[in-house]
Design an enzyme around this catalytic site. Structure first.
Site, PDB file in Angstrom:
ATOM      1  CB  CYS A 123       0.165  -1.898  -5.930  1.00 38.86           C
ATOM      2  SG  CYS A 123       0.177  -1.441  -7.678  1.00 38.86           S
ATOM      3  CG  PHE A 124      -4.159  -3.669  -2.722  1.00 37.10           C
ATOM      4  CD1 PHE A 124      -4.952  -2.580  -2.409  1.00 37.10           C
ATOM      5  CD2 PHE A 124      -4.429  -4.360  -3.886  1.00 37.10           C
ATOM      6  CE1 PHE A 124      -5.998  -2.194  -3.231  1.00 37.10           C
ATOM      7  CE2 PHE A 124      -5.473  -3.995  -4.713  1.00 37.10           C
ATOM      8  CZ  PHE A 124      -6.264  -2.906  -4.381  1.00 37.10           C
ATOM      9  CB  CYS A 125       1.785  -3.461   0.703  1.00 33.73           C
ATOM     10  SG  CYS A 125       1.569  -1.851   1.495  1.00 33.73           S
ATOM     11  CB  ALA A 126       0.741  -7.134  -3.270  1.00 30.68           C
ATOM     12  CG  HIS A 127       3.903  -1.984  -5.645  1.00 31.87           C
ATOM     13  ND1 HIS A 127       3.866  -1.895  -4.270  1.00 31.87           N
ATOM     14  CD2 HIS A 127       3.443  -0.808  -6.117  1.00 31.87           C
ATOM     15  CE1 HIS A 127       3.406  -0.707  -3.926  1.00 31.87           C
ATOM     16  NE2 HIS A 127       3.143  -0.027  -5.027  1.00 31.87           N
TER      17      HIS A 127
END
Length: 155
Positions: free
Chosen positions: A62-66
């Site tokens: 989620c690339f720190c963008a959940h």
């Protein structure tokens, strides 16, 4: 130009789902990162095969963008609650996420071509490893694989 080239080439891969703006004509208005998934193949497995067998480094998850990724993937609140429950119970087997290719100054069209060919081979099942998932981490590794730290570090 490279992002536009990738957006033209990636749809050649059967079952690929590209997230975000997919129009090559607007590629100059976006960053050089393209998130995607391959239908029916978990994102951590795609990333593992790309890395282990094709030496192609991608990120997945989620690339720190959940919240944004869950929105892009149209994950329902009920499903999100179930995923949180599973994570709290040490099970990351089915955490939603994407694979992300990103460009640096060193990338060229040949890198896009290599990625497209690798993804097509993955879709056809043309990879060598037998991949197993570690349930607590959600990561996939080929059977028999172990880190040999002696190759990298000398104490």
């Amino acid at each position: 130009e490279l992002t536009a080239y990738a957006l033209r080439r990636l749809p050649e891969v059967p079952g690929i789902q590209i997230y975000g703006d997919r129009d090559p004509q607007r590629a100059s208005q976006r960053v050089g990162a393209i998130p995607f998934n391959l239908e029916g193949i978990p994102h951590p497995k795609v990333a593992a095969i790309l890395g282990y067998e094709f030496a192609i480094g991608v990120r997945h998850g989620c690339f720190c963008a959940h919240p944004y990724i869950l929105h892009l993937m149209q994950v329902s609140p009920e499903h999100a609650r179930q995923v949180r429950h599973d994570i709290l119970n040490n099970n990351r087997q089915a955490v939603p996420g994407l694979v992300r290719m990103s460009f640096g100054l060193y990338n060229a069209t040949a890198d896009v071509d290599a990625l497209v060919e690798a993804l097509q081979r993955i879709r056809r099942g043309e990879y060598r490893g037998e991949y197993h998932q570690d349930i607590p981490s959600g990561e996939f590794h080929p059977a028999g694989w172990q880190v040999n730290y002696d190759e990298y570090f000398k104490f």
